[in-house]
Each structure stands twice: as structure tokens, then as C-alpha cells.
Enzyme design. Sequence first.
Site, short mmCIF file in Angstrom:
data_model
loop_
_atom_site.label_atom_id
_atom_site.label_comp_id
_atom_site.label_asym_id
_atom_site.label_seq_id
_atom_site.Cartn_x
_atom_site.Cartn_y
_atom_site.Cartn_z
N MET A 168 -5.44 -2.77 -5.24
CA MET A 168 -5.47 -2.76 -3.77
C MET A 168 -4.92 -1.43 -3.26
O MET A 168 -4.64 -0.51 -4.04
CB MET A 168 -4.66 -3.93 -3.22
CG MET A 168 -5.39 -5.26 -3.24
SD MET A 168 -4.38 -6.53 -2.43
CE MET A 168 -5.57 -7.83 -2.18
N GLY A 169 -4.68 -1.35 -1.96
CA GLY A 169 -4.06 -0.14 -1.39
C GLY A 169 -4.82 0.48 -0.24
O GLY A 169 -4.43 1.51 0.27
N ASP A 187 0.82 -1.22 0.00
CA ASP A 187 0.00 0.00 0.00
C ASP A 187 0.85 1.27 0.00
O ASP A 187 0.34 2.36 -0.30
CB ASP A 187 -0.94 0.03 1.22
CG ASP A 187 -1.85 -1.19 1.28
OD1 ASP A 187 -1.97 -1.88 0.26
OD2 ASP A 187 -2.42 -1.43 2.35
O1 F6P Z 1 -2.47 -3.97 3.31
C1 F6P Z 1 -2.14 -4.77 2.23
C2 F6P Z 1 -3.37 -5.30 1.56
O2 F6P Z 1 -2.99 -6.11 0.48
C3 F6P Z 1 -4.38 -4.23 1.15
O3 F6P Z 1 -4.02 -3.57 -0.05
C4 F6P Z 1 -5.64 -5.04 1.07
O4 F6P Z 1 -6.80 -4.26 1.23
C5 F6P Z 1 -5.47 -5.96 2.23
O5 F6P Z 1 -4.09 -6.11 2.45
C6 F6P Z 1 -6.06 -7.32 2.02
O6 F6P Z 1 -6.03 -7.97 3.25
P1 F6P Z 1 -5.99 -9.52 3.44
O7 F6P Z 1 -4.60 -9.97 3.14
O8 F6P Z 1 -6.32 -9.71 4.89
O9 F6P Z 1 -6.99 -10.10 2.51
#
Ligand code: F6P
Length: 403
Positions: A186-187, A130
Site C-alpha cells: 500500500m502507500g 503511508d
Molecule cells: O492511506 C492509507 C491506506 O491504507 C492506503 O495505503 C490505501 O491506498 C488506502 O488507505 C486504502 O483505503 P481504504 O481503507 O479506504 O480501503
Amino acid sequence: MATRRLGVLTGGGDTTALNATLKGIALGGEAAGYEVIGIEAGWAGMLADGSAVGLPSSAIDPDRGGTIIRSSRTNLRRVDGGMDQASARITQLGLDALVAIGGDDTLTVGVSLGEHHQSVPVNFVTKTIDNDVGTNPAGAGDYARSEMRNYFCPGFPTAATWLADAARALRTTAYSHGRILIFEAMGRTAGWLALATAYGHPDFIVLPEWPLDVDALVDAIAARYTDRGNVVVVVAEGAIGPDGRPLAESGDVDAFGHRRLGGCSQWLADQLKSRVAHDGGVSAGNISAVIPSYMQRCGRPTAFDRDRAIELGRAAAAAVAAGENNRVACPVLDGDTLATTTHDVGDVLLRDAGGTIIPRTVDPRLYDADSFSITSAGRDYFEPLLGPVGDDYCDAELTPFTG
Ligand code: F6P
């Protein structure tokens, strides 16, 4: 013969550069006379039932993505007696120092643990695709890149490269079939990843820092479709509406209180299907959301990301060897060259007026919300990470043949 013991852990969402950071820490730690111990699964490994492994530098392949000591989003501060358990674990494992690799959540827990167990210094290296840990230059004048603390978070350059390549690649199928494709990056609440796709020349980029004027975007997409016959739009997963609420989110909340985001590309595709399909000359079936999900943070790191992460890991180990505490190994831009330094964790984590830690979001100087596109200052920011922007290759120069 090592006389001191250094514990390392990786917390939060994985990235491609975590093993490279571990490699740097292990190499630097060994050179300074530490035995390096991997605490497994982030802060969960510091609980009474947690596990740990020996982590010699020879066991770490920096080209392998993810983290060989695994990760979790465990929040010690929310576990009953979590800090006491972690403190006991430090004693049980015989740790003389700890390095935590993570984003703002992991760093915040590390600071609390250091305060709780004051005899063991805790130092840090950031990671997150992010890119939201660090600071932007202050003020409203030119965007002075060298003032940024933590120029980028390891793992971000690889994810940014992947997303830009994917956005570029989408053009070929959008062109071939006359499609409107909505690609979701994402981000979370920061638009760095989405903005990086400017390297792949999408038509429009929607960031989460600016409430979306959906009418303006739909009009712009319709006009571009009329003009070029295909459109690629990138939308950040955290994109918000005029009320400041995410366009799409699920009900899941993690241990740090973050709601899971995702799905705004489908929301936007649905809006387009009802508004521009037919009048705009595009059929609803030719408007699609494309969600790459974990593809954008898995696999191998780029050589750039890997080598920087190793260097940052070494810098964290050097901070440990120098007896420092609460330092974060950070990339900094010195002229046009990236270098490595350390900052106090309090100078890297941003807080709002109420003291809550907040993400580093995209600075307004880097993005033009009216045209949904990157500014030249934005391109300058990315240049040390991704190189110069290449050419757009969307249009074929063919002439009509009438026989
Ligand atoms: O913080 C990193 C990230 O990849 C974000 O961009 C995304 O919203 C989140 O993690 C996804 O989370 P998880 O790995 O718990 O699905």
C-alpha cells in the site's frame, strides 16, 4: 476534578498505533486537568447526528490495533453545512480544545474547523501507514535526516516491519517452487512502505514516484530468474507508467477525491506471463501476484511504534495545556536519537505551487530507480525505525551429488 474538556478523534485509514496515541493524549490531558471525550468515527462524529464517548486513559489499551473510537473518511468540508454542524457540536459537547489524529486530509479539515470556530484550539498528531505527512530535507546534497519534519507517521513503523517480514518470508516459497512473486504494498502515491521491504531483501522494488520502465524491469527479472531460479518483486500500489497514470486503479473515489488504488501486482504478473514465461524457463503458473491488502495495517503495534505514539499523544496534550493552536506533535531525529517536538501544521503539510496539499514522497536520494533498489541513504533513513538491516538468507549452499 476535571474542569476543562478535550475532544479527540481519529480520521482516515486506521493504523495499529491509533489507540497508543489516544492513550498518550488521555494520560497527558488528564494530568493537565482535562476530561477527555472521544468523538466517534472521525469527522462524522462532529456532525449533528454524530456520537461521542467518555475516554478515560484507563479504558484505552495501547497494544490494541485500530481505533476504539472508530474512524471514517468523512470530509466536513464536503458536507452541506458541515462546518456549522461541527461548530454547534463543539458547543453542545462543551469542548475547550480538540486534538485530531489523522493524515493530511484529517489535518486539513481540522485547520478549517479551527478557522471556522475560532474559540477552540485544534492540535494534531499524524498517523498513516503511508508515511506521507511531513517534509524531506531540502536541497540536493547529503540526505540530512535531522531536517525532516515529522520523521515518521505513527503506524508506519509497524506496517513497514510487517511488510519487510512478509517480503522476506515470501522468499522461502519462491525458492522452493522456483517462482516469480510480485508483492504489492500500500502507500498510495508515496513509496515509503514499498521501500521499507528492502529489509526483507526482495530482488527489485518498484516505487510510485518514478514512472516504470516495464521493459527494463522485465529484463532484470528474467536475468535474475536465470541466475537464481526465483525472484521476489515488490511493487507499490500507486506505481505509474510512462504517462504518469497508475498502472492499476479502480473507479472508486473517496470523500477527499482520492481514487482507490490496487492491482498493479496482477498487471505486472500478467506482463511477465506474456513476456518471460516459456523463453525465460518459468511457467506462467509459477508467476503470481501477492496482495496483502489490509493485513499490512491491522493487528498490534510494535513496541517501538506504540511507545512513540504514546509520547506523541502526550506532546499533543501538552500543546493543548499550553494553550497552543495548530501544532502537530512530530518525531524528529536528534543526532541518532528520536525525540518529540511540535511544529506548526503549515510547516508539516506540503503544498504544491497552486497551494494544494501534496503527500511527502520518497526522496530521490533514498532510491536507485535504475537498479530498482534502496540506496545507503535509504537504509540510513530506516535504521532508527527498523534497526540495522539483517542478512539475506535466500541461497542454500548445496553441492551436486552424482553418486
Ligand atoms: O492511506 C492509507 C491506506 O491504507 C492506503 O495505503 C490505501 O491506498 C488506502 O488507505 C486504502 O483505503 P481504504 O481503507 O479506504 O480501503
